[in-house]
Structures are given as C-alpha cells and as structure tokens.
Design an enzyme around this catalytic site. Structure first.
Site, PDB file in Angstrom:
ATOM      1  N   ASN A 256      18.709 -22.418 -37.217  1.00  0.00           N
ATOM      2  CA  ASN A 256      17.494 -21.635 -37.048  1.00  0.00           C
ATOM      3  C   ASN A 256      17.201 -20.854 -38.318  1.00  0.00           C
ATOM      4  O   ASN A 256      18.107 -20.467 -39.050  1.00  0.00           O
ATOM      5  CB  ASN A 256      17.604 -20.688 -35.841  1.00  0.00           C
ATOM      6  CG  ASN A 256      18.135 -19.323 -36.202  1.00  0.00           C
ATOM      7  OD1 ASN A 256      17.394 -18.464 -36.688  1.00  0.00           O
ATOM      8  ND2 ASN A 256      19.429 -19.112 -35.994  1.00  0.00           N
TER       9      ASN A 256
ATOM     10  N   PHE B 115      14.113 -12.837 -37.814  1.00  0.00           N
ATOM     11  CA  PHE B 115      13.893 -11.555 -37.124  1.00  0.00           C
ATOM     12  C   PHE B 115      12.467 -11.451 -36.563  1.00  0.00           C
ATOM     13  O   PHE B 115      11.814 -10.411 -36.666  1.00  0.00           O
ATOM     14  CB  PHE B 115      14.151 -10.360 -38.045  1.00  0.00           C
ATOM     15  CG  PHE B 115      15.575 -10.139 -38.465  1.00  0.00           C
ATOM     16  CD1 PHE B 115      16.623 -10.840 -37.888  1.00  0.00           C
ATOM     17  CD2 PHE B 115      15.877  -9.211 -39.458  1.00  0.00           C
ATOM     18  CE1 PHE B 115      17.938 -10.619 -38.288  1.00  0.00           C
ATOM     19  CE2 PHE B 115      17.193  -8.981 -39.864  1.00  0.00           C
ATOM     20  CZ  PHE B 115      18.227  -9.691 -39.275  1.00  0.00           C
TER      21      PHE B 115
ATOM     22  N   SER C  65      22.268 -11.960 -41.428  1.00  0.00           N
ATOM     23  CA  SER C  65      21.393 -13.097 -41.168  1.00  0.00           C
ATOM     24  C   SER C  65      21.028 -13.750 -42.494  1.00  0.00           C
ATOM     25  O   SER C  65      20.675 -13.066 -43.457  1.00  0.00           O
ATOM     26  CB  SER C  65      20.112 -12.651 -40.463  1.00  0.00           C
ATOM     27  OG  SER C  65      19.182 -13.713 -40.448  1.00  0.00           O
TER      28      SER C  65
ATOM     29  N   ASN D  29      18.406 -15.479 -42.896  1.00  0.00           N
ATOM     30  CA  ASN D  29      16.986 -15.828 -42.795  1.00  0.00           C
ATOM     31  C   ASN D  29      16.032 -14.718 -43.207  1.00  0.00           C
ATOM     32  O   ASN D  29      14.821 -14.862 -43.056  1.00  0.00           O
ATOM     33  CB  ASN D  29      16.678 -16.279 -41.363  1.00  0.00           C
ATOM     34  CG  ASN D  29      17.511 -17.486 -40.977  1.00  0.00           C
ATOM     35  OD1 ASN D  29      17.710 -18.385 -41.779  1.00  0.00           O
ATOM     36  ND2 ASN D  29      18.023 -17.486 -39.754  1.00  0.00           N
ATOM     37  N   THR D  30      16.557 -13.593 -43.691  1.00  0.00           N
ATOM     38  CA  THR D  30      15.741 -12.540 -44.293  1.00  0.00           C
ATOM     39  C   THR D  30      16.170 -12.426 -45.746  1.00  0.00           C
ATOM     40  O   THR D  30      17.345 -12.186 -46.038  1.00  0.00           O
ATOM     41  CB  THR D  30      15.933 -11.194 -43.571  1.00  0.00           C
ATOM     42  OG1 THR D  30      15.444 -11.311 -42.227  1.00  0.00           O
ATOM     43  CG2 THR D  30      15.167 -10.080 -44.274  1.00  0.00           C
TER      44      THR D  30
ATOM     45  N   LYS E 125      27.811  -6.450 -38.163  1.00  0.00           N
ATOM     46  CA  LYS E 125      27.933  -7.908 -38.006  1.00  0.00           C
ATOM     47  C   LYS E 125      27.913  -8.568 -39.373  1.00  0.00           C
ATOM     48  O   LYS E 125      26.966  -8.365 -40.150  1.00  0.00           O
ATOM     49  CB  LYS E 125      26.801  -8.452 -37.135  1.00  0.00           C
ATOM     50  CG  LYS E 125      26.980  -9.928 -36.769  1.00  0.00           C
ATOM     51  CD  LYS E 125      26.024 -10.339 -35.665  1.00  0.00           C
ATOM     52  CE  LYS E 125      26.298 -11.747 -35.182  1.00  0.00           C
ATOM     53  NZ  LYS E 125      25.441 -12.115 -34.029  1.00  0.00           N
TER      54      LYS E 125
ATOM     55  N   ASN F 145      28.210 -14.083 -37.963  1.00  0.00           N
ATOM     56  CA  ASN F 145      26.856 -14.606 -37.818  1.00  0.00           C
ATOM     57  C   ASN F 145      26.864 -16.118 -38.088  1.00  0.00           C
ATOM     58  O   ASN F 145      27.927 -16.741 -38.141  1.00  0.00           O
ATOM     59  CB  ASN F 145      25.930 -13.871 -38.797  1.00  0.00           C
ATOM     60  CG  ASN F 145      24.523 -13.691 -38.261  1.00  0.00           C
ATOM     61  OD1 ASN F 145      23.928 -14.615 -37.723  1.00  0.00           O
ATOM     62  ND2 ASN F 145      23.982 -12.488 -38.408  1.00  0.00           N
TER      63      ASN F 145
END
Length: 344
Positions: free
Chosen positions: A114, A118, A181, A183-184, A223, A252
């Site tokens: 994915n 966020f 994450s 993805n940021t 995390k 993560n």
C-alpha cells in the site's frame, strides 16, 4: 463465534479492487457495529490479562493501526475479540493521501503493498468518532496513532505531532507516534538520532503538561520500521529510554522486495506487509529486546498469519502482538487463534 465462514466473503472481496473492498468492509463494520448483526463476525474475547506500561490489557492480541484510519469502526473491530485496538494514523488536517490505485494484493505471498499516505478525515473528525466508541467501556484498550500532514515540511513535523497529541490525549489508553510509514515523503528521517531525540523530547514535555491538565498519564509508544540496521535500532532504543518513552511497536511495513521478487505488483512502490515482513520484524524485535533489557514494553507486528506466528513474536521478545494483513487473508478466526496461542 462468527456465524459466516470467511471463505465466502473473502472470495467476493478478493474479486474487487483492494481499496474498494476495504471501503466496503469498513463501511459495513461502521454501520452494523453495536447492532444484532455484529454477531455475524463477533467472537468472545479470550481472557488473558497482562499488565504493560501501566495498562492492563484483556489479552495479548491487538488490531494494528492503518485499517481504521478515522476511528469509525472501533467497536466493530473490538467485537472480533481483540484485547486492544489501535486506530489512525491521524493527521492534524484532513488529507486525501496518494493518488489511486494505491493498494495491491500479492495473494501468492499472503501480502499487500500500500501507498495510501495517511489518507484521513483529520483530527477533529477522528476524535469525534473515538468519543462515540464503547470499546473502552467494555474493557478494551484503545491506542490512537498520530502522524504528520504530507504538506508539513519535515522540519516542522514536531508541530503536527504535538497538535495530534493535544487532541487525542484525553481519549487514548496509549498514543503511538508513527515515524515509520514509507508513504509520507521524508517521514522516516524522523527515526534518525537527532530528529528523533528532538521529537520525543517535545512530546514528553507536552505530556507533562497534559498529564497535569487531565490528571492521568497516557503512555507513549513509538512505531519503527523493519528496514533498519542493528546500529540504527540500538540508537533508537537508547533515544526511547533517554526520553522516557513507554514502549515501542516493531514494525511497520517494509520497502524491501526480496521476498516477493517476480510476483505481480511486487515492484509497486509503497509498504509491503503480510508474511514477507515476518522475519524482518522478528529480527528488529530481537535486537530491541537485547538493547532495551527484559522489561521495556515491545509490541510485535508484521506477518502474523497463525497462532504459531503470534507465538514466535513473543519468543523473539515481544510482550503483545498486533495483526493487520493476516486478518484480511485469514479472516476473523485468526484473532481468537492468536489470543489462545499467546495465553498463559
């Protein structure tokens, strides 16, 4: 126990686009939680109380953050038998996340990729949803996971985390700081020693103020990613302890692709979750346990597809275990299977 065998809904959901299937599932949970229809997926919670970070968890199995970013389905998820549910990641302002398509199944590997980024409705909507939930009143433990907006420069990230901490503090049993994450953009830079020390120092100072204001101390967990060297894990461990952080969640999703090479969608950018991250997360858990000593709270997450996998997280050094992708592939029965495997 759940009235519907998972094979049928899974075959229907897996015939749909992954994000559409996710939205339909979460919509149904939100609509039918706390109604008689919840018996279709509900299960009796396994009682296995354990105290960690000053909290008594009803059992050792939890829902990982990311599935319910807006906190809409806390009671629906809690009905599956989880001892604790973590929702978010929430950011101060609503944001759409990354462009679609941004979720991909790799069924041959029991995995997902994915790059959602966020996507969420923002802090105010999140807190409103959390306040409606009954899970805590029913003995469940609720974790609220916080992050930063994509448009916030990394140098100003602390401001976003402080805003989120202020908002969620009164309603959380624990707060998770998501710095891992993939993805940021640049978010994982916050795992470096100076940036992490600055962020955690600011959060700890703000918690002192919030504790006095609300007359309760809410534990803070951090995390981290699986894509760290042993030296980086060691520095993070020391920084957590130096700043009075209460626990760590490992791990993560991974940006590594070795375990899924050659599979359809394997080269999509984003975080890989599910079975391929199992060993990487266990390695980080073992390194954290060695660095942090026997009593520092660790929540293990990554690739749990069975009760035996959950038990392996404890053997690696975790105190509690979370699932996410395993729930999508194996269904609600996985919660009870894991809770029983971790009991005693």
């Amino acid at each position: 126990m759940s009235l519907i065998p998972y094979a049928l809904p899974r075959s229907i959901l897996f015939s749909l686009d992954p994000e559409l299937a996710h939205e339909l599932t979460m919509g149904a949970l939100a609509r039918f939680q706390n109604t008689p229809l919840a018996c279709a997926w509900g299960a009796k919670r396994v009682e296995d109380p354990v105290e960690l970070a000053g909290i008594t968890f009803p059992n050792r199995i939890g829902m990982a953050a990311g599935l319910d970013k807006n906190g809409r389905c806390i009671d629906g998820l809690g009905a599956l038998g989880f001892g604790f549910v973590e929702v978010g990641t929430v950011t101060p302002k609503a944001q759409p996340g990354n462009p679609k398509p941004r979720m991909f199944r790799l069924p041959e590997a029991n995995a997902l990729i994915n790059r959602l980024g966020f996507n969420n409705d923002g802090l105010d909507a999140f807190v409103a949803n959390v306040r409606k939930a009954r899970f805590r009143e029913q003995g469940g433990i609720l974790g609220l996971n916080i992050g930063k907006n994509a448009t916030t420069p990394i140098d100003n990230a602390v401001d976003d985390y402080l805003a989120c901490l202020n908002g969620v503090y009164p309603w959380a049993d624990y707060v998770t700081v998501n710095i891992s994450s993939p993805n940021t953009k640049n978010l994982r830079e916050l795992q470096s020693d100076e940036a992490l020390d600055r962020l955690l120092g600011a959060l700890q100072a703000r918690r002192v103020t919030l504790q006095a204001e609300h007359h309760r101390q809410v534990p803070i967990f951090v995390k981290i990613a699986p894509d760290l060297s042993e030296a980086q894990v060691s520095v993070i461990a020391a920084t957590l302890q130096n700043n009075g952080i209460d626990g760590v969640i490992a791990t993560n999703t991974t940006i590594g692709r070795d375990a899924v090479k050659g599979l359809q969608h394997a080269e999509e950018t984003g975080g890989l979750s599910g079975a391929p991250v199992f060993e990487a997360s266990n390695m980080v858990i073992r390194q954290l346990r060695a660095a942090l000593g026997p009593r520092f709270p660790i929540i293990g997450v990554g690739g749990v597809m069975s009760g035996a996998d959950a038990r392996a997280k404890l053997d690696a050094g975790a105190d509690l275990v979370q699932i996410y992708t395993g729930l999508i592939y194996k269904g609600p029965a996985l919660v009870t299977e894991c809770a029983k495997a971790l009991k005693g």
